[in-house]
Design a protein around this motif. Structure first.
Motif, PDB file in Angstrom:
ATOM      1  N   ASN A 161       1.302   9.505   7.477  1.00 17.96           N
ATOM      2  CA  ASN A 161       2.128   8.507   8.135  1.00 17.96           C
ATOM      3  C   ASN A 161       1.519   8.030   9.452  1.00 17.96           C
ATOM      4  OD1 ASN A 161       4.151   6.784   8.597  1.00 17.96           O
ATOM      5  ND2 ASN A 161       5.779   8.340   8.729  1.00 17.96           N
ATOM      6  N   THR A 162       0.326   7.404   9.375  1.00 17.38           N
ATOM      7  CA  THR A 162      -0.330   6.953  10.604  1.00 17.38           C
ATOM      8  C   THR A 162       0.329   5.707  11.183  1.00 17.38           C
ATOM      9  OG1 THR A 162      -1.865   5.771   9.188  1.00 17.38           O
ATOM     10  CG2 THR A 162      -2.604   7.887  10.056  1.00 17.38           C
TER      11      THR A 162
ATOM     12  N   GLY B 201       8.348   3.980  -1.029  1.00 16.30           N
ATOM     13  CA  GLY B 201       7.138   4.785  -0.835  1.00 16.30           C
ATOM     14  C   GLY B 201       5.913   3.939  -0.582  1.00 16.30           C
ATOM     15  N   GLU B 202       6.084   2.635  -0.484  1.00 16.24           N
ATOM     16  CA  GLU B 202       4.953   1.766  -0.138  1.00 16.24           C
ATOM     17  C   GLU B 202       5.315   0.963   1.114  1.00 16.24           C
ATOM     18  OE1 GLU B 202       2.579   0.959  -4.219  1.00 16.24           O
ATOM     19  OE2 GLU B 202       3.897  -0.632  -3.522  1.00 16.24           O
ATOM     20  N   TYR B 203       4.312   0.395   1.701  1.00 16.55           N
ATOM     21  CA  TYR B 203       4.620  -0.455   2.859  1.00 16.55           C
ATOM     22  C   TYR B 203       3.751  -1.689   2.804  1.00 16.55           C
ATOM     23  CZ  TYR B 203       0.323   1.154   5.070  1.00 16.55           C
ATOM     24  OH  TYR B 203      -0.980   1.417   5.357  1.00 16.55           O
TER      25      TYR B 203
ATOM     26  N   GLN C  54       8.765  -1.870   4.992  1.00 18.61           N
ATOM     27  CA  GLN C  54       8.789  -1.811   3.531  1.00 18.61           C
ATOM     28  C   GLN C  54       8.895  -3.212   2.929  1.00 18.61           C
ATOM     29  OE1 GLN C  54      11.726   0.797   1.952  1.00 18.61           O
ATOM     30  NE2 GLN C  54      11.216   0.309  -0.162  1.00 18.61           N
ATOM     31  N   LEU C  55       9.803  -3.998   3.489  1.00 20.79           N
ATOM     32  CA  LEU C  55      10.064  -5.350   2.982  1.00 20.79           C
ATOM     33  C   LEU C  55      10.311  -5.356   1.486  1.00 20.79           C
ATOM     34  CD1 LEU C  55       7.878  -7.921   4.930  1.00 20.79           C
ATOM     35  CD2 LEU C  55      10.348  -7.889   4.673  1.00 20.79           C
ATOM     36  N   PHE C  56       9.473  -6.133   0.772  1.00 18.70           N
ATOM     37  CA  PHE C  56       9.733  -6.239  -0.667  1.00 18.70           C
ATOM     38  C   PHE C  56       8.900  -5.270  -1.481  1.00 18.70           C
ATOM     39  CE2 PHE C  56      10.062 -10.482   1.303  1.00 18.70           C
ATOM     40  CZ  PHE C  56      11.434 -10.533   1.371  1.00 18.70           C
TER      41      PHE C  56
ATOM     42  N   GLN D 201       0.862  -1.179   0.000  1.00 24.48           N
ATOM     43  CA  GLN D 201       0.000   0.000   0.000  1.00 24.48           C
ATOM     44  C   GLN D 201       0.897   1.227   0.000  1.00 24.48           C
ATOM     45  OE1 GLN D 201      -3.292  -0.065  -0.069  1.00 24.48           O
ATOM     46  NE2 GLN D 201      -3.654  -2.249   0.305  1.00 24.48           N
ATOM     47  N   PRO D 202       0.456   2.283  -0.694  1.00 29.66           N
ATOM     48  CA  PRO D 202       1.285   3.491  -0.697  1.00 29.66           C
ATOM     49  C   PRO D 202       1.350   4.104   0.700  1.00 29.66           C
ATOM     50  CG  PRO D 202      -0.829   3.905  -1.732  1.00 29.66           C
ATOM     51  CD  PRO D 202      -0.760   2.430  -1.492  1.00 29.66           C
TER      52      PRO D 202
END
Lengths: 711, 711
Positions: free
Chosen positions: B341-342, B354-356, B348-350, B335-336
């Motif tokens: 930034n809640t 800018g996504e998590y 981030q991983l793979f 997800q972006p």
């Protein structure tokens, strides 16, 4: 008293019967839930109706007066506007007052004292009739639209209670219609349970506070905490606020936008309560009660003819209009008109263009709206002098108004006075502390002031806190509100009434004035060494198991001993020695038995005679015929009546050494009306009734009563 | 039992004494309020401490793991991260589990079943000791920081109760310190009242729901609705949430910004509930209970050694970490990253820059935060597959976890499962209804789902509704939440447990497993034609007014009849005919009398001997010595003891024909432990105890029990 005990006296019942019974109990429970849902729904509908009617009527009135004022402000004939306003007000109030005074006087006032008594177990005639409801609703619409210093919240509680009593009994005496449903619930305990649900639904609809409603009912009524009952009450409350919310959202054209859970909505407060303070407002609340006490005594003495009552109500309406007008006229507190235009009827009067008269905001509005603007308008909206004068004037008007022969509540006027006073205090504080930002929002002082004033007047702590918290929608205010309410109560109770001997809250004042045997929560602390023997009524009129009809009729007809419960004893007491207890029978049961002539002789002579059933008792409920209406011939007087199968075979008894607090606890916890006092041979020596207990319950006057008891 | 009755046996007391007594009563009441305030304050402090400790520890842990993961994501040795995570989790859990298993096993679990039993009137040893509190607090910090699928809310209730029991008694056995204050409150009824206030304060601090706390206490404990008591409970709740709020606001660096009234805050929901639905989630809740029931039975049978228990807890912790890791690892739901930034620990991983990883939001977080994000994150934050897998995995973990030998609550896991499931449902619905805006916000489905899941597991309706309404801060949700909870309860009760014979809620399951004589609210409906005679224990061991010491010692030592209350009868019963009732004396009183050797002979021989006072009974409370520890010589066995002035002279009695529901009502309404059954000559024929009643209370098994009773 339980039907099962009637039906299933014989033992050895098959398992199918047990299963059937289980089903029956579940059905009964479901029926109770359905009734509670209905109660909530109807109460919500009534609240919705009142709200819309008041809004429409008051809207027309204010529009007419506003146009008139605007017309004459320039021409310079404002006295005509005043007269128009006063006449409109008086006309509305006259209608309401006429209905109340001539058709149903019990519909006067908020009805909360009556409901308190009803829930406490005291019967007050006509209080839960359909006719009362109709008059009440009509009356409250008229008096609020008539601009009196009253609210429509208190009457909602009464309305809910009437709805509950009506729905749960499945019939209406006013309409002379019996729907033949819910017959099982035609008894005192069940009815009282439903009425407490109705009262809760009323609170819930009035303030959008379902939990507050439940607590109100429990605080005032319930003694034995029954979980299922509480759930049902809660359900009724929830349905009620939801119904109101739903229909109002449709009315406002925004279906689904459920934003008005109650008749009054405080709007939302944010969580920043660093600026919380405690005002000792109990004193002012107590002052309100004392003045109202004397005023009510005056009214009871001198203004007891309906015509006079209607005229007084009209006079108050006219004076209210005049005072309001004078205040607006002489005030020169102009405020700029905001672009968001929160005022519905901004009056320009002598202000410059683009400004409006701020005193008019307070008076030229329904009280609910005024409360909201006091809470939420930004700092600087009100001039302190305006607020001060307003508070005093409104206080005087509210004191005068409560107790008039109109349907009206005291919640909103109290809130309004308190809010004005609190806001004033907040403004003054900000003057002193000058530019500190934490003193910035006088709206919060208004909230706390409102809580304090209301607490000082009605003296409810728990349910009121919850109601106010729910109305503000912010739990953070709970603690300060609770502290304020407790302070108000303590100040009011100990420093004012402690000396003037007038009981606590406004409702208690009115209950005392009606001299009702009201039972409080605990026995007075000084009663610990009084025993049942000293409290009980003695000697008691007892009946034998098989009693002569003549004696029963004589006892019931004897007006000096109008007891409602009679112990049944086993052996005849020729030599004045009391007999052994074997049961308790109620006046109403005896009357039904006499009416159906259930005599021993008849039973043996005419075998075909139909057995008396539970249904006969239920059909007669709750208006049992008076004994005078039952004709018993001289022959029949010689017959015998066998009470064994109709009496309660295991009444609650206590030995005569039992201490008063214990007797009290039994009464409250089990909701008793009669408690038989026996000696250690189980012989009846006395009977404790509510009146006996109420006599000993006087709070601070315990000393004197004790003295009386000892001499 | 009341001290006044002791002191003021003699009559004709002067007015000054009465005045003094009045003052004393007022002082007592003030003391009660002060104690309640203290209870609330301390409970709030403890909640604050737990919150901060968990936040810090979990913060360090997640930071370490996150850095590690980030480091190895590129290098490609993520199994090291997994091991690190599992080891950290296991270490935390091991600490907590060791403390619980070896030091104080009663501190395991949420403690709510134990508190329910305590409030119901059943004594469970060691449940309200200081040591239990310390272990509980330590344990819950460890298990939450250790990443188990548990919450810290349930243990707060237990903690509040312990605080209350400690503070109100003014001494601590664990510390061996007696502060010599509050000695008046050293008795069962007073202590229970304070413990209910403590439990309420715990709920209040846990959920920021003071009213919910009060209702929880009432729902679980109180039977006689006492207004003053309820106010005190409410006061304690208010103080508790206010304290927590205040200290947390200081901790967060914003003193005065009181925005966290509870350990879990749902955040604010707006009023638009047109998109409300009802999920029949009772089934899943019931499934949870059934699996947990079998698991608990398995645990009781096989895992009863502390070492094994600790190892199981560590295993669960490691598995939790592994499952979480696997879920995150195999999920490719990116997800972006929003600009606001809640997420506190976005992984981030793979995912692309800018996504998590959105699965990580659910697992890589304290459960409270996960619940909040499920409620409030905008639509589209979660992939339905992610949610589905998460629900199943977390369900399995939660079932396994509850019942481990760690301090842990089940509220938050239930909420989390329900919220995930509800949100999933919401998303699916929006797929079906495609672009309709009214289905837009899946957060509301999450809320309703959470309510349903929790309702299905714990089966509380009233207080849970209020708690959830208070936590959401919006009364409009009350009605749908209540409907959902009722549905969940009905579905759970009738369709699942009705067949499997496992009692209702999760807490009831655990209470049943401990086979406690727990009294429910009402007598079973099929009990209407059972009478006291059939329920009572008979024959009863009675004492004479003046009884031989030897006999008393023998009776008390007889383990087969370990009664706690003994009727005192007036005349000796040589020919096995029961004597007339004249009082009731408790085992504990007899033991104190024996200990102080209050024998008739001694009193006459040694006049100087000090009279036994109330204080002696209080000092021994609540841990009366066992009878074995009291040495009575052969000579002394021949002495006599006069029980007259120590017994309760007016115990509650019922005739033997009284129906079971009436007996039940007396027990519940008056909080009795013993009820003497007498014949119509006032002779003792039996004694009804809690166990006798609990035996007959089995809800749906009424048929069978009835059968047993009739044969």
């Amino acid at each position: 008293m339980c039907s099962l005990q009637f039906v299933l006296k014989s033992r050895g019942i098959s398992q199918y019967v047990v299963l059937l019974l289980n089903c029956w109990f579940i059905c009964l429970e479901i029926t109770r839930w359905v009734i509670c849902g209905l109660i909530g729904f109807l109460t919500g509908l009534i609240a919705c109706m009142i709200d819309i009617a008041v809004e429409k009527l008051a809207g027309y009135k204010y529009l007419a007066v506003k146009q008139n004022i605007e017309k004459y402000t320039e021409l310079g004939g404002l006295s005509i506007s005043l007269i128009l306003w006063a006449v409109l007000n008086s006309a509305f109030v006259m209608l309401g007052s006429l209905a109340v005074a001539f058709l149903e006087p019990i519909a006067a006032g908020s009805g909360i004292p009556q409901i308190k008594c009803f829930l406490n177990g005291v019967k007050i005639p006509r209080v839960v009739r359909l006719k009362t409801l109709v008059i009440k609703v009509f009356g409250v619409i008229c008096s609020v639209a008539g601009g009196l210093a009253v609210g429509k919240e208190g009457p909602m509680i009464h309305s809910g209670a009437v709805v509950a009593a009506g729905v749960s009994q499945g019939r209406s005496t006013s309409l002379k219609k019996d729907f033949k449903i819910f017959e099982y619930f035609r008894r005192d305990t069940e009815k009282r349970d439903f009425v407490s649900a109705g009262a809760a639904a009323g609170v819930s609809a009035a303030f959008g506070a379902p939990v507050g409603g439940v607590l109100f009912s429990l605080e005032e009524g319930a003694s034995f905490w029954n979980q299922l009952l509480t759930w049902r009450i809660f359900f009724a409350s929830m349905v009620s606020t939801f119904t109101l919310n739903f229909f109002l959202s449709i009315y406002h054209g925004k279906p689904g936008q459920l934003s008005s859970p109650g008749l009054i909505n405080f709007g939302r407060f944010d969580s920043d309560v660093s600026s919380v303070f405690i005002v000792f407002r109990g004193v002012l609340g107590a002052l309100f009660n004392i003045i109202n006490y004397w005023l009510t005594i005056f009214r009871i003495r001198y203004i007891h003819r309906p015509c006079l009552q209607v005229m007084e109500a009209m006079l108050v309406a006219a004076v209210t209009a005049t005072v309001s007008f004078a205040m607006i006229y002489f005030s020169n507190d102009c405020q700029p008109l905001g672009q968001d235009n929160t005022e519905e009827y901004p009056l320009q009067l002598f202000c410059a263009d683009g400004e409006y008269n701020s005193m008019a905001t307070a008076f030229f509005n329904t009280p609910e709206r005024s409360v909201r603007s006091l809470f939420h308008n930004p700092p600087g909206t009100y001039n302190p002098v305006t607020l001060g004068v307003f508070t005093l004037a409104y206080f005087a008007l509210a004191v005068w108004t409560y107790g008039l022969t109109v349907s009206a509540g005291v919640f909103i006027p109290s809130l309004l006075i308190g809010a004005a006073w609190g806001r004033l205090f907040g403004i003054l504080l900000s003057f002193i502390a000058s530019s500190q930002s934490i003193w910035a929002d006088p709206g919060k002082y208004a909230l706390i002031g409102a809580a304090a004033q209301l607490g000082g007047i009605v003296r409810m702590t728990l349910s009121l806190t919850v109601i106010l918290v729910e109305a503000t929608g912010n739990v953070t205010y709970g603690f300060p509100i609770m502290l304020v309410l407790m302070t108000a109560k303590i100040v009011g109770d100990y420093f004012i009434e402690g000396r003037s001997r007038i009981p606590g809250g406004l409702y208690d004042v009115h209950i005392k004035l009606q001299s009702v045997p009201f039972l409080h929560w605990d026995a007075p602390p000084t009663s610990h060494w009084l025993t049942a023997r000293e409290v009980m009524s003695s000697p008691v009129t007892c009946f034998n198991r098989v009693e002569k009809v003549g004696r029963i009729v004589d006892v019931l007809s004897n007006t000096s001993t109008n007891h409602n419960g009679f112990p049944v004893v086993s052996d005849t007491t020729e030599n004045d020695e009391p007999g052994k207890i074997c049961g308790l029978i109620l006046r109403s049961q005896l009357i039904v038995l006499l009416k159906h002539k259930v005599f021993v002789e008849r039973a043996s002579s005419r075998l075909s005679q139909r057995r008396l059933q539970l249904k006969d008792f239920r059909d007669a409920y709750p208006r049992f015929p008076p004994i005078q209406s039952i004709h018993v011939s001289q022959d029949e007087r010689e017959c015998m009546m066998d009470l064994t199968e109709f009496m309660n075979p295991t009444p609650y008894t206590v030995p005569q050494e039992t201490s008063l607090p214990r007797v009290f606890k039994l009464f409250r916890a089990l909701g008793l009306r009669h408690l038989v006092v026996v000696d250690n041979e189980n012989r009846v020596v006395g009977l404790v009734t509510r009146k006996d207990l109420a006599r000993y319950h006087v709070g601070k006057d315990g000393l004197e009563e004790l003295h009386l008891a000892q001499t």
